[in-house]
Design an enzyme around this catalytic site. Structure first.
Site, mmCIF file in Angstrom:
data_model
loop_
_atom_site.group_PDB
_atom_site.id
_atom_site.type_symbol
_atom_site.label_atom_id
_atom_site.label_comp_id
_atom_site.label_asym_id
_atom_site.label_seq_id
_atom_site.Cartn_x
_atom_site.Cartn_y
_atom_site.Cartn_z
ATOM 1 N N CYS A 2 15.078 -1.175 68.995
ATOM 2 C CA CYS A 2 15.520 -0.804 70.328
ATOM 3 C C CYS A 2 15.241 -1.981 71.258
ATOM 4 O O CYS A 2 14.560 -2.926 70.873
ATOM 5 C CB CYS A 2 14.770 0.422 70.805
ATOM 6 S SG CYS A 2 14.756 1.756 69.603
ATOM 7 N N ARG A 27 20.450 -4.999 69.292
ATOM 8 C CA ARG A 27 19.287 -4.508 68.551
ATOM 9 C C ARG A 27 19.401 -3.025 68.234
ATOM 10 O O ARG A 27 18.800 -2.549 67.278
ATOM 11 C CB ARG A 27 18.024 -4.759 69.364
ATOM 12 C CG ARG A 27 17.734 -6.226 69.551
ATOM 13 C CD ARG A 27 16.569 -6.384 70.473
ATOM 14 N NE ARG A 27 15.372 -5.789 69.896
ATOM 15 C CZ ARG A 27 14.472 -6.462 69.196
ATOM 16 N NH1 ARG A 27 14.642 -7.738 68.990
ATOM 17 N NH2 ARG A 27 13.420 -5.868 68.709
ATOM 18 N N TRP A 74 18.021 2.845 69.098
ATOM 19 C CA TRP A 74 18.499 3.042 67.723
ATOM 20 C C TRP A 74 17.662 4.183 67.185
ATOM 21 O O TRP A 74 16.454 4.055 67.007
ATOM 22 C CB TRP A 74 18.292 1.760 66.912
ATOM 23 C CG TRP A 74 18.878 1.802 65.548
ATOM 24 C CD1 TRP A 74 20.179 1.544 65.195
ATOM 25 C CD2 TRP A 74 18.197 2.089 64.322
ATOM 26 N NE1 TRP A 74 20.339 1.667 63.840
ATOM 27 C CE2 TRP A 74 19.143 2.007 63.272
ATOM 28 C CE3 TRP A 74 16.881 2.436 63.990
ATOM 29 C CZ2 TRP A 74 18.825 2.234 61.936
ATOM 30 C CZ3 TRP A 74 16.565 2.658 62.666
ATOM 31 C CH2 TRP A 74 17.520 2.556 61.646
ATOM 32 N N ASN A 98 9.528 1.172 72.083
ATOM 33 C CA ASN A 98 10.048 0.726 70.781
ATOM 34 C C ASN A 98 8.962 1.003 69.757
ATOM 35 O O ASN A 98 7.795 0.746 70.033
ATOM 36 C CB ASN A 98 10.307 -0.781 70.762
ATOM 37 C CG ASN A 98 11.509 -1.174 71.588
ATOM 38 O OD1 ASN A 98 12.226 -0.314 72.093
ATOM 39 N ND2 ASN A 98 11.720 -2.467 71.732
ATOM 40 N N GLY A 99 9.348 1.458 68.571
ATOM 41 C CA GLY A 99 8.358 1.704 67.524
ATOM 42 C C GLY A 99 8.266 3.183 67.208
ATOM 43 O O GLY A 99 9.190 3.950 67.502
ATOM 44 N N GLU A 481 25.258 -11.695 48.964
ATOM 45 C CA GLU A 481 25.370 -11.861 50.412
ATOM 46 C C GLU A 481 26.819 -11.612 50.853
ATOM 47 O O GLU A 481 27.063 -10.978 51.888
ATOM 48 C CB GLU A 481 24.869 -13.261 50.803
ATOM 49 C CG GLU A 481 24.919 -13.610 52.268
ATOM 50 C CD GLU A 481 24.164 -12.655 53.194
ATOM 51 O OE1 GLU A 481 23.380 -11.832 52.719
ATOM 52 O OE2 GLU A 481 24.402 -12.749 54.403
ATOM 53 N N LYS A 485 27.924 -8.685 53.434
ATOM 54 C CA LYS A 485 28.687 -8.929 54.672
ATOM 55 C C LYS A 485 29.885 -7.990 54.721
ATOM 56 O O LYS A 485 30.166 -7.384 55.738
ATOM 57 C CB LYS A 485 29.200 -10.378 54.748
ATOM 58 C CG LYS A 485 28.195 -11.460 55.027
ATOM 59 C CD LYS A 485 27.530 -11.401 56.367
ATOM 60 C CE LYS A 485 26.333 -10.540 56.338
ATOM 61 N NZ LYS A 485 25.022 -10.979 56.283
ATOM 62 N N GLU A 488 28.785 -4.277 55.297
ATOM 63 C CA GLU A 488 28.169 -4.062 56.615
ATOM 64 C C GLU A 488 29.211 -3.910 57.717
ATOM 65 O O GLU A 488 29.077 -3.063 58.582
ATOM 66 C CB GLU A 488 27.325 -5.287 57.008
ATOM 67 C CG GLU A 488 25.914 -5.291 56.541
ATOM 68 C CD GLU A 488 25.168 -6.552 57.012
ATOM 69 O OE1 GLU A 488 24.071 -6.405 57.512
ATOM 70 O OE2 GLU A 488 25.701 -7.680 56.865
ATOM 71 N N HIS A 504 28.579 -5.526 30.707
ATOM 72 C CA HIS A 504 27.569 -4.488 30.457
ATOM 73 C C HIS A 504 27.742 -3.305 31.396
ATOM 74 O O HIS A 504 26.805 -2.545 31.614
ATOM 75 C CB HIS A 504 26.163 -5.086 30.600
ATOM 76 C CG HIS A 504 25.895 -6.180 29.622
ATOM 77 N ND1 HIS A 504 25.849 -5.969 28.263
ATOM 78 C CD2 HIS A 504 25.699 -7.504 29.793
ATOM 79 C CE1 HIS A 504 25.612 -7.115 27.648
ATOM 80 N NE2 HIS A 504 25.538 -8.076 28.562
ATOM 81 N N LYS A 603 19.778 -4.794 64.455
ATOM 82 C CA LYS A 603 19.521 -6.200 64.138
ATOM 83 C C LYS A 603 18.102 -6.434 63.657
ATOM 84 O O LYS A 603 17.863 -7.150 62.706
ATOM 85 C CB LYS A 603 19.782 -7.029 65.401
ATOM 86 C CG LYS A 603 19.571 -8.519 65.220
ATOM 87 C CD LYS A 603 20.707 -9.119 64.439
ATOM 88 C CE LYS A 603 20.525 -10.580 64.143
ATOM 89 N NZ LYS A 603 21.313 -10.962 62.976
HETATM 90 C C1 G6P Z 1 18.366 -5.965 59.414
HETATM 91 C C2 G6P Z 1 19.505 -6.860 59.837
HETATM 92 C C3 G6P Z 1 19.827 -7.849 58.721
HETATM 93 C C4 G6P Z 1 18.589 -8.628 58.335
HETATM 94 C C5 G6P Z 1 17.425 -7.712 57.974
HETATM 95 C C6 G6P Z 1 16.122 -8.478 57.852
HETATM 96 O O1 G6P Z 1 18.775 -5.133 58.384
HETATM 97 O O2 G6P Z 1 20.652 -6.088 60.157
HETATM 98 O O3 G6P Z 1 20.829 -8.746 59.159
HETATM 99 O O4 G6P Z 1 18.878 -9.450 57.242
HETATM 100 O O5 G6P Z 1 17.228 -6.741 59.000
HETATM 101 O O6 G6P Z 1 15.788 -8.998 59.109
HETATM 102 P P1 G6P Z 1 14.914 -10.288 59.357
HETATM 103 O O7 G6P Z 1 14.885 -10.432 60.854
HETATM 104 O O8 G6P Z 1 13.548 -9.981 58.794
HETATM 105 O O9 G6P Z 1 15.547 -11.430 58.670
#
Ligand code: G6P
Length: 608
Positions: A2, A27, A74, A98-99, A481, A485, A488, A504, A603
């Protein structure tokens, strides 16, 4: 997850709060709210959805005030709904948080028994009533905050105001970042200095367990007993331009195109005469690295993919035993960490709860050293690690991580070369690798020039429901990755496999509806990948192969080859990630999804 912004000023703070909130919206974005004090009364406005919804509400019904707090949420406890949006209020008190307050259930029971009425299902609301309870008992806001933090457990960044004391704001930090912004005749609070970029560059970061107080005249930081403590003032070098989209349609595409510069920044000042400078790991680097006999990496999400690539490098080139693990798994399984381990955490934000806890757990063992690869200089992971290697990628706002990943790879390559040098890598070999690292930014630039090709390719994927990504060796995490992407931001189900695993299981899925995307640079595994791809072709699968222009792959019916610049085995993972980012981006744009803020995601994940 948040975002929090607060302001105490002699002017109307609502526009400052909303602007700050917009900068933090990436965020968390399921609801937003603001509380200001006007004429000795709290004024509240909250809306489900994005900050724009809240802004529209404030246009219709303005809430001017000189003291105010706001929040973008969030959801953790309670569905996204107006009643669960922050700020939460008791009679005179408003709180943003937050938290997670872990003991909220017992506190709620206690407060209900005292007659406080709850409006939401959140854990946060107990804080509002608890502060109010202490104020009702005769304490002032500062005393009430001190009493409150002694009662709550869990993780929090809290900012609290009281209508009884306009012009005053209390802050508390434990487990979630919080900072104070110093202005002239006005002061600010934020969960991230980015939010304050347009009002001040003078920032004081609260430490774990700190409380803070701001008024128009100044600020104070104190410990849980109320004793004053001194925290250093930092001059933030963020400019408003660095955190804006500029000419780009989305942050994600801006950040993809930032990569050549970001990669050059990661290397800047760390290479000299073709060799990596050990000093880039700080003054104690030599002493700490000398102890290292093995490496353990932990991270989450995209950062974990960077760790997976590094695992290949560290074993193949530095010849040290190495293991990568997801932080969320590592922290709960009581792992065996042998002495002389270099513990590397990787995190864009430096605040991911699982990664931070993994580091704290590892530090209870006998490590050679703890090292963090990070993009946020004042983050918890940076403060708590022995060594920090900053990626210098610049602020990353798109939830789907792009430049953070490629710069993490660059930083990890530097660490790997320093380890390899101590383990027999010759000076010549090091110079060759450094040269290839220096060339990576230019190669990424070349790939970016092919954006239109990726856009056309994206048109062929938008109607698909699934996709398979393949790679071998360090290109397997690159395939992961690419799949991450795509899922997501375009919501297409995508999976990545090590190409050798195809037969397999996943081969059973291959038919004309399943596009198969392979990353196949010109390395020693090329021939192996080619035969895996024949297996796909033979089953009528539609193949898209990213391959070195010089590798002799030709497009043919059912096989589309996308030519890539010739890189080095070390830098292929950096260069080949970029077209996969572009592909996912264009698919998402064509599908009309919310590219920068995909559904359900956040984020910076500061809860476990
Ligand atoms: C969230 C973000 C990702 C990120 C992950 C780890 O899931 O959406 O993009 O890779 O957290 O975050 P960090 O800040 O530890 O790299």
């Amino acid at each position: 997850m948040c975002g929090i912004v607060g302001a105490v000023a002699q002017r109307n703070v609502t526009p400052i709060l909303i602007e700050g909130l917009k900068r933090l919206e990436y965020r968390g974005y399921d609801s937003a709210g603001v509380a200001v004090i006007a004429d000795g009364r709290l004024q509240l406005a909250r809306a489900v959805g994005k900050v724009a919804e809240l802004e529209a509400l404030l246009v219709a019904t303005p809430r001017p005030g000189t003291t105010g707090i706001c929040h973008t949420r969030w959801a953790t406890h309670g569905v996204p709904a107006e009643r669960n949006s922050h700020p939460h209020v008791s009679t005179d008190v408003a709180v943003v948080h937050n938290g997670i307050i872990e003991n909220h259930e017992e506190l709620r029971e206690e407060l209900v028994a005292l007659g406080y009425q709850f409006q939401s299902e959140t854990d946060t609301e107990v804080v509002a009533h608890l502060v109010q309870h202490y104020i009702d008992g005769g304490k002032d806001l500062r005393e009430a905050m001190l009493a409150t933090v002694k009662r709550i457990t869990g993780a929090y960044a809290l900012v609290v105001i009281s209508a009884k004391e306009p012009g005053r704001m209390l802050l508390a930090r434990r487990g979630s970042p919080l900072c104070i912004g110093i202005g002239v005749g006005e002061n600010f609070a934020a969960s991230d200095a980015t939010a304050l970029v347009s009002v001040t560059s003078r920032i004081v970061y609260l430490d774990e367990g700190d409380l803070g107080e701001i008024t128009t005249d100044g600020y104070a930081v104190f410990d849980r007993e109320g004793r004053a403590v001194i925290r250093k003032e930092h001059l933030s070098n963020l400019s408003a331009g660095a955190v804006d989209k500029g000419e780009y349609r989305h942050f994600m595409i801006k950040e993809i195109f930032d990569q050549p510069t970001a990669l050059a920044n990661t290397l800047e000042g760390r290479i000299n005469g073709g060799r990596v400078l050990e000093a880039c790991l700080g003054p104690r680097a030599a002493e700490l690295l000398a102890r290292v006999k093995r490496v353990r990496l932990v991270a989450c999400g995209t950062s974990a993919h960077a760790g997976l690539v590094a695992q290949y490098w560290i074993e193949q080139i530095a010849k040290l035993p190495c293991r990568i693990e997801l932080a969320s798994e590592f922290r709960y399984r009581d792992p065996v960490i042998e002495p002389d381990t270099l513990f590397i955490s990787i995190s864009q934000s430096g605040e991911t709860a699982d990664t931070l806890e993994a580091l704290r757990h590892a530090k209870t063992k006998q490590l050679a050293a703890s090292l963090v690869i990070c993009n946020a200089p004042e983050s918890s992971l940076v403060r708590e690690s022995d060594i920090a290697l900053m990626t210098h990628a610049g602020p990353e706002r798109s939830v789907a991580s792009t430049k953070a990943f490629t710069t993490q790879l660059m930083a990890l390559a530097l660490v790997m070369l320093l380890l390899a040098r101590r383990n027999g890598l010759s000076e010549d070999q090091e110079r060759r690798y450094v040269k290839s690292l220096e060339a990576a930014a230019r190669q990424v630039d070349e790939v970016l020039k092919e954006d239109a090709v990726l856009q056309r390719l994206a048109e062929r994927l938008i109607a698909k429901e699934h996709a398979l990504f393949l790679g071998r060796g360090p290109m397997w995490p690159v395939a992961m990755e690419g799949a991450l992407k795509l899922k997501e931001i375009s919501y297409i189900h995508a999976e990545a496999y090590a190409a050798g695993e195809l037969k397999h299981g996943p081969l059973a899925l291959v038919d004309e509806h399943m596009p198969v995307i392979a990353v196949a640079p010109d390395g020693h595994l090329l021939e192996k990948v080619k035969s895996n791809l024949q297996e796909v072709k033979a089953r009528g699968g539609e193949l898209y192969v990213f391959a070195d222009r010089e590798a002799g792959f030709k497009s043919e019916p059912g096989v589309t080859v996308i030519g890539m610049p010739h890189a080095d085995e070390l830098t292929d993972p950096i260069v080949y990630t970029v077209p996969l980012q572009l592909l996912a981006y264009h698919v998402a744009v064509l599908k009309g999804t919310d590219v920068d803020q995909p559904r359900n995601l956040a984020k910076s994940v500061t809860v476990e």
